[in-house]
Design an enzyme around this catalytic site. Structure first.
Site, PDB file in Angstrom:
ATOM      1  N   LYS A 251       0.846  -1.188   0.000  1.00  0.00           N
ATOM      2  CA  LYS A 251       0.000   0.000   0.000  1.00  0.00           C
ATOM      3  C   LYS A 251       0.888   1.246   0.000  1.00  0.00           C
ATOM      4  CE  LYS A 251      -1.987  -1.376   3.862  1.00  0.00           C
ATOM      5  NZ  LYS A 251      -1.567  -2.768   4.133  1.00  0.00           N
ATOM      6  N   ALA A 281      -7.959   3.464  10.151  1.00  0.00           N
ATOM      7  CA  ALA A 281      -8.400   2.173   9.599  1.00  0.00           C
ATOM      8  C   ALA A 281      -8.407   2.136   8.081  1.00  0.00           C
ATOM      9  CB  ALA A 281      -9.777   1.769  10.137  1.00  0.00           C
ATOM     10  N   ALA A 282      -7.732   3.082   7.423  1.00  0.00           N
ATOM     11  CA  ALA A 282      -7.642   3.020   5.955  1.00  0.00           C
ATOM     12  C   ALA A 282      -6.974   1.725   5.513  1.00  0.00           C
ATOM     13  CB  ALA A 282      -6.878   4.231   5.426  1.00  0.00           C
ATOM     14  N   GLY A 283      -5.817   1.418   6.090  1.00  0.00           N
ATOM     15  CA  GLY A 283      -5.115   0.186   5.735  1.00  0.00           C
ATOM     16  C   GLY A 283      -5.841  -1.054   6.199  1.00  0.00           C
ATOM     17  N   ASP A 284      -6.453  -0.991   7.381  1.00  0.00           N
ATOM     18  CA  ASP A 284      -7.174  -2.145   7.911  1.00  0.00           C
ATOM     19  C   ASP A 284      -8.349  -2.514   7.013  1.00  0.00           C
ATOM     20  OD1 ASP A 284      -5.456  -1.686  10.067  1.00  0.00           O
ATOM     21  OD2 ASP A 284      -6.983  -0.605  11.218  1.00  0.00           O
TER      22      ASP A 284
END
Length: 343
Positions: A251, A281-284
């Site tokens: 990412k 929490a964008a990556g989550d």
């Protein structure tokens, strides 16, 4: 190769019939997400705080369930009201609680989120005695290790690893080895947070042990630049390939993700969000979209499209876990279900 698609075309692209994990095994895929969930206090525009619950692997488990993937959360909680509320939140979201233990006399950790005008966040933690730190030093950890081989995928992060002692990590790694021998895959997001580690040398050493047991790695380039000194994304790709990891998904913020599989490297454009509200929490959420799509039988490029779309939806709203109604309105679960594995 660079791949991109609009949100409007996503449902159509994912509707093509493909072989799913459920088709191959005769059962719906099950995923175990190992880590910590804490009480989340988020400061609003009026200076007051809203209470919710979050943690990187917990967030991913919730979004996986909202997309229709059977996911269990693996952790230790205390016997305080916050721990009760975390357990109740799992149940309300459909997250499996069979591998959530309770430790009498202990309290769940907590954190405070503050966001700036661009949606970037700052975290403040109170978690030194979080019960999950004792997960693999406690007898309940034996139950977890015994259960891991029954899952199709085990998901964990660098934050997960930062919680445990050397002895506990040995127990976890042996459990991952046994699970992989039984056919489970391991998905790992480095998610490096310097405050969680005594120094970077220890973090690198522990990450390297985890990477030897990883099938799908989902790092953020900025984290790997800090921890490993990678100068460019291609450096990160080669480093993970040296571990023999079959699927590398890097990412790179608001730009794109780079996916390296056997003999192929592609880039998939991110969804453009002109003014994010909260990047928590964008990556989550990206990881949840990606893994849900892959477990359904979609290609890595198609999985990344779903991951980007979910992440772009999440960061337009405050907090780690957005209201269910917003995700339902997005149509992402329906788009994924059309691939055939999710009911």
């Amino acid at each position: 190769m660079r791949v991109g698609a609009s949100a409007a075309s996503l449902s159509e692209e994912l509707s093509v019939s493909r072989t799913s994990h459920a088709d191959r095994t005769g059962s719906v895929s099950r995923l175990a997400s190992i880590g910590e969930c804490m009480a989340e206090f988020r400061r609003g525009a009026d200076g007051r705080f809203d209470l919710a619950y979050g943690g990187d692997t917990f967030n991913t488990a919730v979004y996986l369930c909202r997309l229709g993937v059977a996911s269990d959360f693996v952790t230790l909680l205390g016997d305080d009201p916050f721990s009760d509320a975390i357990n109740a939140t799992c149940q309300s979201e459909g997250v499996g609680t069979g591998l959530i233990g309770r430790l009498p006399g202990r309290s769940a950790g907590l954190y405070v989120i503050e966001t700036d005008s661009t949606g970037e966040r700052t975290f403040h933690y109170w978690r030194d005695r979080s019960p999950v730190r004792d997960l693999f030093d406690h007898e309940f950890g034996g139950r977890v290790i015994a259960a891991l081989p029954s899952y199709d995928m085990i998901y964990l992060s660098g934050i997960t690893l930062s919680l445990f002692s050397d002895r506990a990590l040995d127990v976890l790694f042996e459990g991952l080895d046994a699970a992989r021998k039984s056919g489970a895959e391991v998905a790992f997001d480095g998610n490096f947070r310097a405050k969680g580690w005594p120094d970077r040398d220890r973090a690198r050493a522990i990450f390297q042990q985890a990477l030897k047991r990883t099938d799908i790695v989902l790092p953020t380039f900025d984290d790997d630049h800090v921890l490993f000194g990678d100068g460019k994304v291609s450096d990160t790709v080669e480093r993970y390939r040296d571990y023999g990891i079959r699927e590398v998904v890097i990412k790179d913020g608001k730009h794109c993700c780079t996916i390296a599989t056997e003999g192929e490297v592609i880039q998939v454009e991110a969804e453009r969000v002109p003014r994010p509200v909260d990047t928590t929490a964008a990556g989550d959420s990206f990881n949840a979209g990606y893994l849900a799509s892959r477990l359904t039988g979609n290609s890595p490029a198609e999985a990344a499209l779903l991951g980007h779309q979910l992440a772009s939806t999440v960061i337009q709203h405050p907090g780690a876990i957005i209201p269910k109604s917003i995700l339902e309105a997005s149509g992402l679960r329906n788009a994924l279900a059309s691939a055939g594995a999710i009911k």
